[in-house]
Design a protein around this motif. Structure first.
Motif, PDB file in Angstrom:
ATOM      1  N   LEU A 161      33.397  -2.038 -67.960  1.00 59.25           N
ATOM      2  CA  LEU A 161      33.872  -1.188 -68.960  1.00 59.25           C
ATOM      3  C   LEU A 161      33.272  -1.890 -70.166  1.00 59.25           C
ATOM      4  CD1 LEU A 161      35.049   1.260 -69.937  1.00 59.25           C
ATOM      5  CD2 LEU A 161      37.170   0.108 -69.912  1.00 59.25           C
ATOM      6  N   VAL A 162      32.457  -1.160 -70.946  1.00 63.78           N
ATOM      7  CA  VAL A 162      31.884  -1.493 -72.337  1.00 63.78           C
ATOM      8  C   VAL A 162      31.951  -0.247 -73.185  1.00 63.78           C
ATOM      9  CG1 VAL A 162      30.516  -3.243 -71.297  1.00 63.78           C
ATOM     10  CG2 VAL A 162      29.547  -1.054 -71.746  1.00 63.78           C
ATOM     11  N   GLN A 163      31.701  -0.778 -74.248  1.00 54.78           N
ATOM     12  CA  GLN A 163      31.583   0.343 -75.383  1.00 54.78           C
ATOM     13  C   GLN A 163      30.149   0.691 -75.535  1.00 54.78           C
ATOM     14  OE1 GLN A 163      33.559  -1.050 -78.976  1.00 54.78           O
ATOM     15  NE2 GLN A 163      35.606  -0.221 -78.223  1.00 54.78           N
ATOM     16  N   ALA A 164      30.065   2.085 -76.267  1.00 53.86           N
ATOM     17  CA  ALA A 164      28.631   2.436 -76.294  1.00 53.86           C
ATOM     18  C   ALA A 164      27.932   1.413 -77.364  1.00 53.86           C
ATOM     19  CB  ALA A 164      28.576   3.907 -77.028  1.00 53.86           C
ATOM     20  N   GLY A 165      26.583   1.035 -77.075  1.00 55.52           N
ATOM     21  CA  GLY A 165      26.032   0.139 -77.899  1.00 55.52           C
ATOM     22  C   GLY A 165      26.167  -1.258 -77.461  1.00 55.52           C
ATOM     23  N   ASP A 166      26.833  -1.474 -76.484  1.00 57.07           N
ATOM     24  CA  ASP A 166      26.866  -2.723 -75.727  1.00 57.07           C
ATOM     25  C   ASP A 166      25.977  -3.140 -74.762  1.00 57.07           C
ATOM     26  OD1 ASP A 166      30.744  -3.146 -75.832  1.00 57.07           O
ATOM     27  OD2 ASP A 166      28.987  -3.340 -77.357  1.00 57.07           O
ATOM     28  N   SER A 167      25.812  -4.040 -74.191  1.00 62.58           N
ATOM     29  CA  SER A 167      24.994  -4.608 -73.279  1.00 62.58           C
ATOM     30  C   SER A 167      25.601  -5.110 -71.973  1.00 62.58           C
ATOM     31  CB  SER A 167      24.073  -5.777 -73.618  1.00 62.58           C
ATOM     32  OG  SER A 167      23.329  -5.389 -74.777  1.00 62.58           O
ATOM     33  N   LEU A 168      25.115  -4.926 -70.887  1.00 62.49           N
ATOM     34  CA  LEU A 168      25.565  -5.407 -69.768  1.00 62.49           C
ATOM     35  C   LEU A 168      24.215  -6.066 -68.632  1.00 62.49           C
ATOM     36  CD1 LEU A 168      28.005  -3.239 -68.122  1.00 62.49           C
ATOM     37  CD2 LEU A 168      28.437  -5.254 -68.784  1.00 62.49           C
TER      38      LEU A 168
ATOM     39  N   VAL B   4      17.412 -10.087 -58.242  1.00 60.16           N
ATOM     40  CA  VAL B   4      16.976  -9.036 -58.961  1.00 60.16           C
ATOM     41  C   VAL B   4      18.134  -8.682 -60.034  1.00 60.16           C
ATOM     42  CG1 VAL B   4      16.267  -6.708 -59.350  1.00 60.16           C
ATOM     43  CG2 VAL B   4      15.367  -8.260 -57.272  1.00 60.16           C
ATOM     44  N   TYR B   5      17.738  -8.891 -61.172  1.00 59.05           N
ATOM     45  CA  TYR B   5      18.468  -8.426 -62.548  1.00 59.05           C
ATOM     46  C   TYR B   5      18.054  -7.281 -63.196  1.00 59.05           C
ATOM     47  CZ  TYR B   5      18.921 -13.321 -61.628  1.00 59.05           C
ATOM     48  OH  TYR B   5      19.119 -14.433 -61.150  1.00 59.05           O
ATOM     49  N   LEU B   6      19.182  -6.462 -63.843  1.00 62.40           N
ATOM     50  CA  LEU B   6      18.986  -5.316 -64.619  1.00 62.40           C
ATOM     51  C   LEU B   6      19.418  -5.502 -65.846  1.00 62.40           C
ATOM     52  CD1 LEU B   6      17.966  -2.478 -65.117  1.00 62.40           C
ATOM     53  CD2 LEU B   6      20.090  -1.523 -63.938  1.00 62.40           C
ATOM     54  N   GLN B   7      18.898  -5.908 -66.956  1.00 60.40           N
ATOM     55  CA  GLN B   7      19.628  -6.120 -68.358  1.00 60.40           C
ATOM     56  C   GLN B   7      19.673  -4.572 -69.105  1.00 60.40           C
ATOM     57  OE1 GLN B   7      20.653  -8.842 -69.863  1.00 60.40           O
ATOM     58  NE2 GLN B   7      21.248  -7.362 -71.613  1.00 60.40           N
ATOM     59  N   MET B   8      20.711  -4.141 -69.336  1.00 63.60           N
ATOM     60  CA  MET B   8      21.084  -3.044 -69.836  1.00 63.60           C
ATOM     61  C   MET B   8      21.408  -3.206 -71.228  1.00 63.60           C
ATOM     62  SD  MET B   8      22.712  -1.066 -66.832  1.00 63.60           S
ATOM     63  CE  MET B   8      24.272  -2.004 -66.680  1.00 63.60           C
ATOM     64  N   ASN B   9      20.752  -2.738 -72.486  1.00 57.06           N
ATOM     65  CA  ASN B   9      21.194  -2.629 -73.557  1.00 57.06           C
ATOM     66  C   ASN B   9      21.313  -1.503 -74.559  1.00 57.06           C
ATOM     67  OD1 ASN B   9      20.656  -5.462 -73.777  1.00 57.06           O
ATOM     68  ND2 ASN B   9      18.494  -5.312 -74.366  1.00 57.06           N
ATOM     69  N   SER B  10      21.902  -1.472 -75.616  1.00 58.13           N
ATOM     70  CA  SER B  10      22.240  -0.162 -76.139  1.00 58.13           C
ATOM     71  C   SER B  10      22.628   1.160 -75.132  1.00 58.13           C
ATOM     72  CB  SER B  10      20.821   0.583 -76.747  1.00 58.13           C
ATOM     73  OG  SER B  10      20.202  -0.505 -77.657  1.00 58.13           O
ATOM     74  N   LEU B  11      23.892   0.481 -74.526  1.00 58.04           N
ATOM     75  CA  LEU B  11      24.307   1.361 -73.630  1.00 58.04           C
ATOM     76  C   LEU B  11      24.950   2.666 -74.243  1.00 58.04           C
ATOM     77  CD1 LEU B  11      25.852  -1.108 -71.029  1.00 58.04           C
ATOM     78  CD2 LEU B  11      24.457   0.558 -70.443  1.00 58.04           C
ATOM     79  N   LYS B  12      24.851   3.836 -73.483  1.00 59.70           N
ATOM     80  CA  LYS B  12      25.278   5.030 -73.979  1.00 59.70           C
ATOM     81  C   LYS B  12      26.123   5.540 -72.857  1.00 59.70           C
ATOM     82  CE  LYS B  12      20.595   6.203 -75.654  1.00 59.70           C
ATOM     83  NZ  LYS B  12      19.460   7.115 -75.612  1.00 59.70           N
ATOM     84  N   PRO B  13      27.369   6.418 -73.380  1.00 62.61           N
ATOM     85  CA  PRO B  13      28.094   7.078 -72.400  1.00 62.61           C
ATOM     86  C   PRO B  13      27.477   7.756 -71.059  1.00 62.61           C
ATOM     87  CG  PRO B  13      28.792   7.607 -74.648  1.00 62.61           C
ATOM     88  CD  PRO B  13      27.505   6.973 -74.612  1.00 62.61           C
ATOM     89  N   GLU B  14      26.358   8.361 -71.252  1.00 60.50           N
ATOM     90  CA  GLU B  14      25.581   8.996 -70.220  1.00 60.50           C
ATOM     91  C   GLU B  14      25.081   7.909 -69.068  1.00 60.50           C
ATOM     92  OE1 GLU B  14      25.061   9.591 -73.585  1.00 60.50           O
ATOM     93  OE2 GLU B  14      22.958   9.736 -73.998  1.00 60.50           O
ATOM     94  N   ASP B  15      25.210   6.529 -69.214  1.00 61.17           N
ATOM     95  CA  ASP B  15      24.716   5.444 -68.573  1.00 61.17           C
ATOM     96  C   ASP B  15      25.841   5.512 -67.546  1.00 61.17           C
ATOM     97  OD1 ASP B  15      23.023   3.842 -71.138  1.00 61.17           O
ATOM     98  OD2 ASP B  15      22.013   5.139 -69.589  1.00 61.17           O
ATOM     99  N   THR B  16      27.164   5.875 -67.955  1.00 62.24           N
ATOM    100  CA  THR B  16      28.262   5.718 -67.055  1.00 62.24           C
ATOM    101  C   THR B  16      27.954   6.079 -65.455  1.00 62.24           C
ATOM    102  OG1 THR B  16      30.002   5.910 -68.726  1.00 62.24           O
ATOM    103  CG2 THR B  16      30.385   6.463 -66.512  1.00 62.24           C
ATOM    104  N   ALA B  17      27.930   5.261 -64.348  1.00 61.32           N
ATOM    105  CA  ALA B  17      27.522   5.718 -63.204  1.00 61.32           C
ATOM    106  C   ALA B  17      27.910   4.289 -62.277  1.00 61.32           C
ATOM    107  CB  ALA B  17      26.102   6.056 -63.128  1.00 61.32           C
TER     108      ALA B  17
END
Length: 126
Positions: free
Chosen positions: A11-18, A79-92
């Motif tokens: 669980l992260v906030q919008a704009g965060d990275s995972l 395999v990696y997936l770097q996700m930056n600038s996360l948005k609420p619509e990325d929730t899944a």
């Protein structure tokens, strides 16, 4: 036979990275293209990104272009997936999948992939 295990969701906030990880078993992992897919509640599973066997070719779905980066380390079966600038619509729920496409570098169709992980949940709050 390939077994895949995803990790790194949360669980992260919008704009965060995972950074999501996909750990694979099997000595022939480098023979498989790998894709990340996601599925939100009530929605169809959709492609996020894919990477070819050697990691030299990638494809990104439009919603994640410029924000997400896929990479792989065949020596580590990762395999990696770097996700930056996360948005609420990325929730899944995010899934990695592996497929052997012979002469093709990869496929963008989920039905072409033979092996799937159990998924890891990503939730982005606004």
């Amino acid at each position: 036979q390939v077994q895949l295990v995803e990790s790194g969701g949360g669980l992260v906030q919008a704009g965060d990275s995972l950074r999501l990880s996909c750990a694979a078993s099997g000595r022939t992992f480098s023979s498989y293209a790998v894709g990340w897919f996601r599925q939100a509640p009530g929605k169809k599973r959709e492609l996020v990104t894919v990477i070819s066997r050697a990691g030299l070719s990638t494809y990104y779905a439009d919603p994640v272009k410029g924000r997400f980066t896929i990479s792989r380390e065949n020596a580590k079966n990762m395999v990696y997936l770097q996700m930056n600038s996360l948005k609420p619509e990325d929730t899944a729920a995010y899934y990695c999948a592996a497929g052997d496409f012979n002469s093709r570098l990869y496929s963008v169709r989920d039905t072409d992939y033979d092996y799937w992980g159990q998924g890891t949940q990503v939730t982005v709050s606004s």
